[in-house]
Scaffold this motif. Structure first.
Motif, short mmCIF file in Angstrom:
data_model
loop_
_atom_site.label_atom_id
_atom_site.label_comp_id
_atom_site.label_asym_id
_atom_site.label_seq_id
_atom_site.Cartn_x
_atom_site.Cartn_y
_atom_site.Cartn_z
N SER A 64 -5.48 2.24 -8.03
CA SER A 64 -6.60 2.25 -8.97
C SER A 64 -7.06 3.65 -9.31
O SER A 64 -7.70 3.87 -10.36
CB SER A 64 -7.77 1.45 -8.40
N THR A 65 -6.76 4.64 -8.47
CA THR A 65 -7.15 6.02 -8.74
C THR A 65 -6.02 6.83 -9.35
O THR A 65 -6.20 7.53 -10.35
CB THR A 65 -7.60 6.71 -7.42
N GLU A 66 -4.83 6.73 -8.78
CA GLU A 66 -3.72 7.58 -9.18
C GLU A 66 -2.72 6.92 -10.13
O GLU A 66 -1.80 7.56 -10.62
CB GLU A 66 -2.99 8.09 -7.93
N GLY A 67 -2.88 5.61 -10.36
CA GLY A 67 -2.07 4.96 -11.38
C GLY A 67 -0.76 4.39 -10.88
O GLY A 67 -0.61 4.01 -9.71
N LEU A 68 0.22 4.38 -11.77
CA LEU A 68 1.48 3.65 -11.59
C LEU A 68 2.37 4.26 -10.52
O LEU A 68 2.48 5.47 -10.39
CB LEU A 68 2.21 3.65 -12.93
N VAL A 69 3.04 3.36 -9.75
CA VAL A 69 4.14 3.77 -8.87
C VAL A 69 5.42 3.48 -9.67
O VAL A 69 5.97 2.39 -9.62
CB VAL A 69 4.12 3.01 -7.53
N SER A 70 5.87 4.46 -10.42
CA SER A 70 6.91 4.23 -11.41
C SER A 70 8.24 3.79 -10.81
O SER A 70 8.99 3.03 -11.43
CB SER A 70 7.12 5.49 -12.26
N ASN A 71 8.54 4.26 -9.61
CA ASN A 71 9.83 3.92 -8.99
C ASN A 71 9.99 2.42 -8.80
O ASN A 71 11.09 1.88 -8.95
CB ASN A 71 9.96 4.64 -7.65
N THR A 72 8.90 1.73 -8.50
CA THR A 72 8.97 0.27 -8.31
C THR A 72 9.35 -0.42 -9.61
O THR A 72 10.25 -1.27 -9.65
CB THR A 72 7.63 -0.26 -7.78
N LEU A 115 -3.04 12.40 -0.64
CA LEU A 115 -3.63 13.73 -0.81
C LEU A 115 -4.42 13.80 -2.12
O LEU A 115 -5.53 14.35 -2.16
CB LEU A 115 -2.53 14.79 -0.79
N ALA A 116 -3.86 13.23 -3.18
CA ALA A 116 -4.55 13.24 -4.47
C ALA A 116 -5.83 12.42 -4.42
O ALA A 116 -6.84 12.78 -5.04
CB ALA A 116 -3.62 12.71 -5.56
N GLN A 117 -5.80 11.32 -3.69
CA GLN A 117 -6.98 10.44 -3.60
C GLN A 117 -8.11 11.08 -2.80
O GLN A 117 -9.26 10.65 -2.90
CB GLN A 117 -6.57 9.11 -2.95
N CYS A 118 -7.80 12.12 -2.01
CA CYS A 118 -8.80 12.77 -1.15
C CYS A 118 -9.00 14.23 -1.54
O CYS A 118 -9.49 15.04 -0.74
CB CYS A 118 -8.38 12.68 0.31
N ARG A 119 -8.63 14.58 -2.76
CA ARG A 119 -8.62 15.98 -3.21
C ARG A 119 -9.99 16.65 -3.04
O ARG A 119 -10.11 17.75 -2.51
CB ARG A 119 -8.18 16.02 -4.67
N ALA A 120 -11.05 16.00 -3.49
CA ALA A 120 -12.38 16.60 -3.44
C ALA A 120 -12.87 16.76 -2.01
O ALA A 120 -13.46 17.78 -1.65
CB ALA A 120 -13.37 15.76 -4.26
N TRP A 121 -12.61 15.75 -1.17
CA TRP A 121 -13.03 15.82 0.23
C TRP A 121 -12.33 16.97 0.94
O TRP A 121 -12.96 17.72 1.70
CB TRP A 121 -12.75 14.50 0.94
N LEU A 122 -11.05 17.13 0.72
CA LEU A 122 -10.30 18.20 1.36
C LEU A 122 -10.82 19.56 0.92
O LEU A 122 -10.96 20.48 1.74
CB LEU A 122 -8.81 18.08 1.02
N ALA A 123 -11.11 19.71 -0.36
CA ALA A 123 -11.61 20.98 -0.86
C ALA A 123 -12.96 21.35 -0.25
O ALA A 123 -13.24 22.52 0.02
CB ALA A 123 -11.73 20.94 -2.39
N ALA A 124 -13.78 20.33 0.01
CA ALA A 124 -15.11 20.57 0.56
C ALA A 124 -15.10 20.72 2.07
O ALA A 124 -15.83 21.55 2.63
CB ALA A 124 -16.05 19.43 0.16
N SER A 125 -14.25 19.97 2.75
CA SER A 125 -14.31 19.90 4.21
C SER A 125 -13.28 20.78 4.92
O SER A 125 -13.52 21.25 6.03
CB SER A 125 -14.12 18.45 4.67
N GLN A 174 -12.83 8.08 -4.37
CA GLN A 174 -13.35 6.89 -5.04
C GLN A 174 -13.57 5.79 -4.01
O GLN A 174 -12.63 5.35 -3.35
CB GLN A 174 -12.38 6.41 -6.12
N ALA A 175 -14.79 5.31 -3.91
CA ALA A 175 -15.12 4.34 -2.87
C ALA A 175 -14.37 3.02 -3.05
O ALA A 175 -14.07 2.33 -2.07
CB ALA A 175 -16.63 4.08 -2.84
N ASN A 176 -14.09 2.64 -4.30
CA ASN A 176 -13.44 1.36 -4.58
C ASN A 176 -11.93 1.51 -4.75
O ASN A 176 -11.28 0.70 -5.42
CB ASN A 176 -14.05 0.70 -5.82
N ASN A 177 -11.36 2.54 -4.17
CA ASN A 177 -9.92 2.79 -4.27
C ASN A 177 -9.12 1.62 -3.71
O ASN A 177 -9.43 1.09 -2.64
CB ASN A 177 -9.59 4.08 -3.50
N ALA A 178 -8.09 1.19 -4.43
CA ALA A 178 -7.25 0.06 -3.98
C ALA A 178 -5.84 0.24 -4.52
O ALA A 178 -5.62 0.90 -5.53
CB ALA A 178 -7.83 -1.27 -4.46
N THR A 179 -4.88 -0.35 -3.82
CA THR A 179 -3.49 -0.35 -4.28
C THR A 179 -3.01 -1.79 -4.43
O THR A 179 -3.30 -2.64 -3.59
CB THR A 179 -2.57 0.40 -3.30
#
Length: 281
Positions: A64-72, A115-125, A174-179
């Motif tokens: 829901s955050t990073e979009g399509l898994v194209s390989n599948t 890593l992309a889903q946690c980009r902001a947290w990593l930059a801050a923490s 994103q709190a509502n992140n899902a795959t």
């Protein structure tokens, strides 16, 4: 429809290693007593079913955050397997390490999507930590379990598998992140009463005006709701595309049968990938 009552006899291949969100999707859909087969790549999951070494497979298709898994999706251009179901798994990311504090962390391993889903947290923490992409979250957790100063981002199950301390919880941006995961197999599903159908198609004249409109017009004509459309390179020639389309309903319903027959008439490529029960969101 995949029945969970036969879970003791069911062999399910998934994108491993153990401790990944794919394994969580397997357990959510089939139960815990199935025989899980952990594999290194999405291609191997498809192959395991094709050679009858597994009954089903579970592969990621969309975050829901990073979009399509194209390989599948691309695998369906080469495989005759069908979609038998879908599973949605909430993605809660955790930072884990053999260390005891964030101050001791100088390197973070994880799959690029996490890593992309946690980009902001990593930059801050952990602004000074080296970020290292790896093949899976579990592979990152495994590395963190043997490397001083290293941490991994993964689901909490990986911390149990690899004996790591959790230093940060729910660190996804994103709190509502899902795959969303697809269940794939060899046999089509029966009607469940709450189904969706996925079709793979390409317009017979992809360069002309209105090609995609003509391709999809029968859906509106027969009052069918299209819920998703994704394009992918056809691999036949440059800048030529195929479309993956999700619609509400089962392929055996009368209006859908009529619409798909008309769609096929406008198509150079047409295949129903499966009608299957919708995930419980």
């Amino acid at each position: 429809m995949v029945e969970k009552t036969t879970e003791q006899q069911t062999r399910v291949a998934f994108l491993g290693p153990e401790g990944t969100f794919s394994q969580s999707a397997v357990v959510k859909h089939f139960g815990a007593s199935i025989t899980g087969i952990s594999l290194a790549t999405i291609e191997e999951v498809f192959s395991e079913i094709e050679i009858k070494a597994a009954d089903f497979g579970v592969v990621p298709v969309e975050n829901s955050t990073e979009g399509l898994v194209s390989n599948t999706l691309d695998m369906f251009l080469m495989s005759s397997l069908c979609i038998c179901g879908e599973v949605e798994v909430p993605i809660r990311q955790y930072l884990m390490s053999q260390m005891d504090t964030l101050e001791e962390i100088n390197k973070v391993y994880s799959h690029p999507q996490s890593l992309a889903q946690c980009r902001a947290w990593l930059a801050a923490s952990l602004p000074m930590a080296e970020i290292v992409p790896v093949s899976s979250n579990a592979a990152g957790a495994s590395q963190a379990s043997v490397e001083k100063g290293a941490a991994a981002i993964a689901g909490d199950a990986a911390a149990n598998v690899y004996g790591l301390n959790i230093l940060g919880s729910d660190i996804q941006d994103q709190a509502n992140n899902a795959t969303r995961f697809l269940v794939i197999g060899s046999d089509p599903c029966e009607v469940s009463g709450n189904d969706k159908t996925t079709i793979l198609l390409s317009a017979s004249g992809t360069k002309g005006p209105g090609a995609l409109l003509n391709l999809l017009k029968p859906l509106a004509k027969h009052n069918i709701n299209m819920t998703r459309i994704q394009s992918r390179p056809s691999r036949k020639r440059n800048w030529d595309y195929v479309f993956f389309v999700d619609i509400d309903g089962h392929r055996t319903e009368k209006n859908i049968m009529s619409a798909l027959k008309e769609v096929e008439g406008y198509s150079s490529l047409f295949r129903v990938l499966g009608s299957y029960p919708k995930a419980n969101y």
